[in-house]
Design an enzyme around this catalytic site. Structure first.
Site, PDB file in Angstrom:
ATOM      1  N   SER A  75       0.840  -1.195   0.000  1.00 41.60           N
ATOM      2  CA  SER A  75       0.000   0.000   0.000  1.00 41.60           C
ATOM      3  C   SER A  75       0.872   1.241   0.000  1.00 41.60           C
ATOM      4  O   SER A  75       1.990   1.230   0.537  1.00 41.60           O
ATOM      5  CB  SER A  75      -0.901   0.022   1.240  1.00 41.60           C
ATOM      6  OG  SER A  75      -1.577   1.256   1.367  1.00 41.60           O
ATOM      7  N   TYR A  90      -1.400   0.058  10.434  1.00 42.81           N
ATOM      8  CA  TYR A  90      -1.657  -0.467   9.091  1.00 42.81           C
ATOM      9  C   TYR A  90      -0.504  -0.124   8.167  1.00 42.81           C
ATOM     10  O   TYR A  90       0.001  -0.980   7.428  1.00 42.81           O
ATOM     11  CB  TYR A  90      -2.964   0.103   8.537  1.00 42.81           C
ATOM     12  CG  TYR A  90      -3.214  -0.270   7.096  1.00 42.81           C
ATOM     13  CD1 TYR A  90      -3.613  -1.562   6.761  1.00 42.81           C
ATOM     14  CD2 TYR A  90      -3.033   0.657   6.070  1.00 42.81           C
ATOM     15  CE1 TYR A  90      -3.832  -1.918   5.435  1.00 42.81           C
ATOM     16  CE2 TYR A  90      -3.248   0.314   4.747  1.00 42.81           C
ATOM     17  CZ  TYR A  90      -3.651  -0.973   4.434  1.00 42.81           C
ATOM     18  OH  TYR A  90      -3.855  -1.324   3.119  1.00 42.81           O
TER      19      TYR A  90
END
Length: 230
Positions: free
Chosen positions: A139, A152
């Site tokens: 990501s 995250y």
């Protein structure tokens, strides 16, 4: 140019979002698909929509024995694997000062340990046949974290590091590895997220990037793909 047709692709997190889009795209390209996830009913529904052979495996990537059993079932069914897509993931907004340790544990278990479980199970088969391609879903948050996604982002930074290290380990083995780093993607996992004025990607955009990486000539490895909306 490499072909996806007649390859066997294992896709984790295939019951929705990016994983579902990747599975469908690879099937459109002629690959046989192994749909891996926890929602067996949804996986079976997706399998019915594919035009190529598909096998559904209900498995939790955080449980190593589930993944070992999954690989045995796949080898028994198809005889080999060619493509591994680690798209199972968990994204939970959590500041460090929220002290939500349970959420942190969940993201670490799914995003990092889940990826490692799949790698330890599949790599021996790929190395034995001296061919294959691993796609790890990372990501943009891995290198551009915000104040609400520190953990995250850290898990996705770990995927970057794992992929980069593995690329060096696998040099000259015939096995390729690529990380795909999307910006914000409109999926069930981000449902309810306030995008504000930011544009967002569609899951299909990520699936297209996966096919791009997989179809490069044999002497070319796409190490990293970063995808952002414009």
């Amino acid at each position: 140019m490499a072909k996806v047709k007649e390859k066997v692709a294992v896709v984790t997190g295939a019951s929705s979002g990016i994983g579902e889009a990747i599975a469908k795209k690879l099937s459109q390209q002629g690959a046989s698909i192994v749909l891996v996830g926890r929602n067996e009913q949804r996986l079976n529904e997706i399998a019915q929509q594919l035009n190529t052979p598909a096998k559904v495996v209900s498995a939790d990537v955080t449980v190593k024995s589930n993944i070992d059993d999954m690989l045995k079932a796949v080898i028994d069914h198809f005889g080999h694997i060619d493509i591994v897509v680690n798209s199972a993931g968990q994204s939970l907004s959590s500041k460090i000062t929220d002290y939500n340790v349970e959420q942190w544990d969940t993201m670490i278990d799914v995003n990092i340990k889940g990826t490692l479980h799949v790698l330890q199970a599949t790599l021996p088969y790929l190395l034995k046949q001296s061919s294959g391609h691993i796609i790890n879903l990372a990501s943009v948050s891995g290198f551009e974290p915000t104040k609400t996604n520190a953990v995250y982002g850290a898990t996705k930074a770990a995927i970057h590091a794992i992929t980069q290290s593995l690329e060096k380990e696998l040099a000259r083995t015939g096995v390729k590895v690529t990380s795909i780093s999307p910006g914000m993607v409109d999926t069930p996992m981000t449902e309810g997220t306030d995008f504000g004025e930011r544009k967002k990607l569609e899951a299909q955009n990520i699936a297209d990037a996966v096919v791009y990486a997989l179809t490069q000539p044999s002497h070319v490895n796409v190490n990293e793909v970063t995808i952002r909306p414009v």
